[in-house]
Motif scaffolding. Structure first.
Motif, PDB file in Angstrom:
ATOM      1  N   GLU A  97       0.829  -1.202   0.000  1.00 31.00           N
ATOM      2  CA  GLU A  97       0.000   0.000   0.000  1.00 31.00           C
ATOM      3  C   GLU A  97       0.865   1.255   0.000  1.00 31.00           C
ATOM      4  O   GLU A  97       1.971   1.256   0.535  1.00 31.00           O
ATOM      5  CB  GLU A  97      -0.936   0.003   1.217  1.00 31.00           C
ATOM      6  N   ASP A 108       1.028   4.538   1.689  1.00 32.44           N
ATOM      7  CA  ASP A 108       0.470   5.173   2.894  1.00 32.44           C
ATOM      8  C   ASP A 108       0.669   6.682   2.925  1.00 32.44           C
ATOM      9  O   ASP A 108       0.412   7.313   3.937  1.00 32.44           O
ATOM     10  CB  ASP A 108       1.107   4.546   4.140  1.00 32.44           C
ATOM     11  N   ARG A 130      -3.890   8.501   2.655  1.00 29.83           N
ATOM     12  CA  ARG A 130      -4.986   7.527   2.726  1.00 29.83           C
ATOM     13  C   ARG A 130      -6.321   8.296   2.727  1.00 29.83           C
ATOM     14  O   ARG A 130      -7.080   8.247   3.682  1.00 29.83           O
ATOM     15  CB  ARG A 130      -4.818   6.638   3.940  1.00 29.83           C
TER      16      ARG A 130
END
Length: 156
Positions: free
Chosen positions: A145, A147, A150
């Motif tokens: 992911e 980050d 978000r």
């Protein structure tokens, strides 16, 4: 009413199906960002990152190792290749909510097509050796992911 039964996926294709799940989550993140009135550039920045780091490598595996199982002239493969070309032109430059919504719609439709029709057909005709090769080329491409922002999460 037609019941949607879970799809039985070959172990060799499961990593690609997991990629598809992440693609569906991308669609959800885009739609959530739009609904929460997040600046479209923030959403677009994430989409560009996802495209470069996950979609392009996924497309490459499909185009070089999965689609040839059916043959590049197969009707389902031609459709998938056309949709890949569309996404290559549609995804990187997006910057408005309308284009973001369109990108989410196109990507979701494409993923559903591959999962429900294309991969089902590939499973029917692939040899064990072809499935083994598909599984081998996807090793090490785990999702990670970004980050940095978000935007899809609720702010406290």
């Amino acid at each position: 009413m037609k019941e949607n039964k879970p799809l039985k996926r070959s172990a060799a294709l499961r990593p690609l199906s997991i990629d598809h799940h992440q693609g569906l989550l991308l669609c959800w993140k885009i739609r959530t960002g739009i609904k929460r009135r997040i600046d479209p550039e923030r959403i677009s920045s994430y989409v560009r990152w996802f495209y470069k780091n996950h979609l392009l490598p996924h497309f490459e595996i499909e185009e070089l190792h999965v689609f040839p199982v059916l043959g590049m002239d197969h009707e389902l493969v031609k459709r998938a290749m056309g949709e890949h070309r569309l996404m290559r032109t549609l995804l990187p430059p997006i910057s408005t909510n309308e284009k973001l919504a369109q990108a989410a719609e196109v990507l979701e439709s494409h993923i559903r097509f591959e999962e429900r029709r294309l991969f089902e057909q590939i499973q029917l005709v692939a040899t064990p050796k072809e499935l083994e090769q598909i599984q081998a080329v996807h090793q090490g491409l785990a999702f990670y992911e970004n980050d940095t922002d978000r935007f899809w999460e609720r702010e406290s």
